[in-house]
Design a protein around this motif. Structure first.
Motif, mmCIF file in Angstrom:
data_model
loop_
_atom_site.group_PDB
_atom_site.id
_atom_site.type_symbol
_atom_site.label_atom_id
_atom_site.label_comp_id
_atom_site.label_asym_id
_atom_site.label_seq_id
_atom_site.Cartn_x
_atom_site.Cartn_y
_atom_site.Cartn_z
ATOM 1 N N VAL A 155 0.802 -1.266 -0.113
ATOM 2 C CA VAL A 155 0.047 0.006 0.028
ATOM 3 C C VAL A 155 0.742 1.269 0.050
ATOM 4 C CG1 VAL A 155 -1.925 1.548 1.097
ATOM 5 C CG2 VAL A 155 -1.863 -1.201 1.259
ATOM 6 N N GLY A 156 0.790 2.066 -0.783
ATOM 7 C CA GLY A 156 1.607 3.471 -1.066
ATOM 8 C C GLY A 156 0.769 4.390 -0.091
ATOM 9 N N ALA A 157 1.868 5.189 0.747
ATOM 10 C CA ALA A 157 1.318 6.122 1.470
ATOM 11 C C ALA A 157 1.801 7.302 0.963
ATOM 12 C CB ALA A 157 1.822 6.016 2.934
ATOM 13 N N ALA A 158 1.069 8.150 0.016
ATOM 14 C CA ALA A 158 1.517 9.417 -0.656
ATOM 15 C C ALA A 158 1.277 10.472 0.349
ATOM 16 C CB ALA A 158 1.070 9.573 -1.969
ATOM 17 N N LYS A 211 6.489 12.661 0.219
ATOM 18 C CA LYS A 211 5.060 12.283 -0.488
ATOM 19 C C LYS A 211 5.253 11.579 -1.589
ATOM 20 C CE LYS A 211 0.793 14.614 -1.847
ATOM 21 N NZ LYS A 211 -0.187 14.244 -0.720
ATOM 22 N N TRP A 212 6.211 11.630 -2.367
ATOM 23 C CA TRP A 212 6.651 10.970 -3.731
ATOM 24 C C TRP A 212 7.482 9.578 -3.320
ATOM 25 C CZ3 TRP A 212 2.991 13.620 -5.386
ATOM 26 C CH2 TRP A 212 3.126 15.411 -5.458
ATOM 27 N N GLY A 213 7.675 9.465 -2.037
ATOM 28 C CA GLY A 213 8.451 8.153 -1.977
ATOM 29 C C GLY A 213 8.026 6.924 -2.397
ATOM 30 N N SER A 214 6.733 6.585 -2.145
ATOM 31 C CA SER A 214 6.125 5.492 -2.447
ATOM 32 C C SER A 214 6.153 5.092 -4.107
ATOM 33 C CB SER A 214 4.832 5.147 -2.041
ATOM 34 O OG SER A 214 3.752 6.018 -2.165
ATOM 35 N N ASN A 215 5.797 6.136 -4.669
ATOM 36 C CA ASN A 215 5.546 5.975 -6.261
ATOM 37 C C ASN A 215 7.115 5.785 -6.878
ATOM 38 O OD1 ASN A 215 3.845 6.039 -8.932
ATOM 39 N ND2 ASN A 215 5.337 8.036 -8.933
ATOM 40 N N ALA A 216 8.147 6.778 -6.098
ATOM 41 C CA ALA A 216 9.401 6.453 -6.764
ATOM 42 C C ALA A 216 9.807 5.000 -6.515
ATOM 43 C CB ALA A 216 10.301 7.610 -6.181
ATOM 44 N N THR A 237 -2.728 3.356 -3.831
ATOM 45 C CA THR A 237 -1.926 4.349 -3.028
ATOM 46 C C THR A 237 -2.869 5.412 -2.377
ATOM 47 O OG1 THR A 237 -0.223 4.221 -4.675
ATOM 48 C CG2 THR A 237 -0.386 6.212 -3.444
ATOM 49 N N VAL A 238 -2.904 5.642 -1.091
ATOM 50 C CA VAL A 238 -3.713 6.329 -0.450
ATOM 51 C C VAL A 238 -2.734 8.024 -0.551
ATOM 52 C CG1 VAL A 238 -4.691 6.930 1.750
ATOM 53 C CG2 VAL A 238 -4.508 4.469 0.839
ATOM 54 N N SER A 239 -3.511 8.963 -0.831
ATOM 55 C CA SER A 239 -3.031 10.111 -0.911
ATOM 56 C C SER A 239 -3.522 11.101 -0.097
ATOM 57 C CB SER A 239 -3.076 10.886 -2.012
ATOM 58 O OG SER A 239 -2.438 9.837 -3.143
ATOM 59 N N ALA A 240 -2.700 11.997 0.658
ATOM 60 C CA ALA A 240 -3.304 13.027 1.672
ATOM 61 C C ALA A 240 -3.744 14.366 0.521
ATOM 62 C CB ALA A 240 -2.093 13.623 2.231
ATOM 63 N N GLY A 291 5.819 4.555 2.680
ATOM 64 C CA GLY A 291 5.639 6.012 2.624
ATOM 65 C C GLY A 291 6.691 6.837 1.846
ATOM 66 N N GLY A 292 6.547 8.240 2.131
ATOM 67 C CA GLY A 292 5.636 8.813 2.886
ATOM 68 C C GLY A 292 6.245 9.150 4.266
ATOM 69 N N ASP A 293 5.727 10.351 4.799
ATOM 70 C CA ASP A 293 6.295 10.511 6.079
ATOM 71 C C ASP A 293 5.883 9.828 7.125
ATOM 72 O OD1 ASP A 293 4.029 11.955 7.662
ATOM 73 O OD2 ASP A 293 4.214 13.303 5.956
ATOM 74 N N HIS A 294 6.457 9.933 8.302
ATOM 75 C CA HIS A 294 5.936 8.802 9.350
ATOM 76 C C HIS A 294 4.863 8.949 10.019
ATOM 77 C CE1 HIS A 294 8.680 5.786 12.049
ATOM 78 N NE2 HIS A 294 7.446 5.076 11.556
ATOM 79 N N SER A 295 4.004 10.108 9.637
ATOM 80 C CA SER A 295 2.646 10.116 10.310
ATOM 81 C C SER A 295 2.096 9.019 9.733
ATOM 82 C CB SER A 295 2.252 11.675 9.900
ATOM 83 O OG SER A 295 1.934 11.672 8.374
#
Length: 302
Positions: A9-12, A23-28, A50-53, A90-94
Motif C-alpha cells: 500500500v503506497g502512502a503518499a 510524499k513521492w517516496g512510494s511512487n518512486a 496508493t492512499v494520498s493525503a 511512505g511517505g512521512d512517518h505520520s
C-alpha cells in the motif's frame, strides 16, 4: 506453510513533514522496481491502492493527516481482512497512525499488536508539546493514546499500542517533552549510544521479544532516517551516526518467517534528496531482507 500474499500500500503523504518530498517516496520506489525485487525473493506480491493525503480538503496540516490516517487505516484493514500481509510504503512517518491503527483493530479480537519502531526520532510529541507542529513528530504518541482525537481515536478507540509492547531502536534526535512522556509510560527506548555499545543485533532481538511477548502479532515500523546517512542520505531529516545498513540487514533477516509477524512499514524515503538512487537501493534491500520467504538470493533492480 507458505507465507501470505504480500500486498503493498503506497502512502503518499508529505504534509506531516517540514520537507514534503517524501510524499513521492512510494511512487518512486514503485517505479524503481520494488515489487519486482520483492517477487524475486519468492514472495507473491501485489501493489494495490496508493492512499494520498488531500491537504486542500482540510483546514490545517493536522486535519489533513487525520483524514489521511482514517483512509489509510481502512485500506490496510481490507488488506488484512483478505488474509494478505500489508507492506505500507511512505511517505512521512505520520502514516504510522493509519497503518498500526488498522493492525490493532484487526487483531483486537485476539489480543494486542506489538511494535518495533526504528528511527532517529521518537515521534512522541503531542500538539501541545511540538514546537514545529509537524504531524510526523506525533504518531507514536498518538498510537499510545496521547494527542488529538483525530489521531488517537481511529476506529473509535484509543491506546492501539501498550507501552510495554513497544520498543524504539536508534533514537538520537528528540526533545525533553518526548522523553518525559515515554519515560512516564515506560516505553523501552534504545538510544544510539546503547545500540553502538551492544550492537544492533542484540538490541533488535530484545525489541522483537518485547513486541512479540503477550501479543497477538507484531510488526516493524522502519523510518529510513534511522539508518546512517552514509548508507541512506535520501530522507527529509537525516541524522548523523545512525544504524549501518549492513548491521540492519543482518539483524532483520527473515523477520517475516515468524508466524506472529503481521505487517511492515517503511517511511521517510525522499526521492528528491536521493541523488544516484543510493537510498532507494538501501530501502529495497532492507525490505527484501525482512520479507523474503527464505534465504533467497536477492535480485535487486540495478
Amino acid at each position: 506453510m507458505s507465507q501470505p500474499v504480500l500486498h503493498i500500500v503506497g502512502a503518499a503523504v508529505g504534509e506531516g513533514a517540514s520537507d514534503g518530498g517524501c510524499k513521492w517516496g512510494s511512487n518512486a520506489l514503485k517505479e524503481q522496481g520494488l515489487q519486482r525485487a520483492l517477487a524475486a525473493t519468492g514472495r507473491t506480491v501485489t501493489w494495490g491502492e496508493t492512499v494520498s493525503a488531500q491537504p486542500m480538503l482540510a483546514s490545517s496540516r493536522l486535519g489533513a493527516i487525520e483524514r489521511f490516517s482514517e483512509h489509510l487505516a481502512h485500506t490496510v484493514t481490507q488488506v488484512l481482512h483478505h488474509g494478505q500481509q500489508p507492506l505500507v510504503v511512505g511517505g512521512d512517518h505520520s502514516c504510522a497512525v493509519g497503518t498500526w491503527s488498522a493492525v490493532a483493530e484487526h487483531l483486537r479480537p485476539q489480543g494486542r499488536v506489538g511494535l518495533v519502531w526504528s528511527g532517529a526520532h521518537r515521534d512522541a510529541h503531542t500538539p501541545d508539546t511540538s514546537d514545529t507542529q509537524a504531524p510526523h513528530g506525533v504518531p507514536l504518541a498518538a498510537l499510545l493514546g496521547h494527542g488529538s482525537v483525530g489521531m488517537t481515536d481511529v476506529f473509535g478507540w484509543r491506546g492501539k499500542l501498550l507501552p510495554s509492547q513497544v520498543a524504539i531502536i536508534g533514537a538520537r534526535s528528540y526533545e525533553p517533552a518526548e522523553q518525559a512522556l515515554l519515560s512516564q509510560l515506560g516505553v523501552r527506548v534504545m538510544y544510539m549510544p546503547e545500540v553502538l555499545e551492544r550492537g544492533f543485533a542484540a538490541c533488535c532481538a530484545e525489541a522483537r521479544a518485547i513486541a512479540s511477548t503477550g501479543t497477538a502479532g507484531w510488526g516493524i515500523s522502519f523510518d529510513l532516517d534511522g539508518l546512517d546517512p552514509r548508507d541512506a542520505p535520501g530522507t527529509g531529516t537525516p541524522v548523523e551516526q545512525g544504524i549501518r545498513l549492513a548491521d540492519a540487514l543482518q539483524a532483520l533477516d527473515g523477520c517475516s518467517h515468524d508466524p506472529q509477524f503481521v505487517a511492515m512499514e517503511l517511511t521517510e524515503y525522499n526521492p528528491l534528496r536521493d541523488f544516484g538512487g543510493q537510498t532507494a537501493r538501501a530501502a529495497t534491500e532492507l525490505l527484501c531482507t525482512v520479507l523474503a520467504p527464505s534465504a533467497a538470493t536477492l535480485e535487486l533492480a540495478a
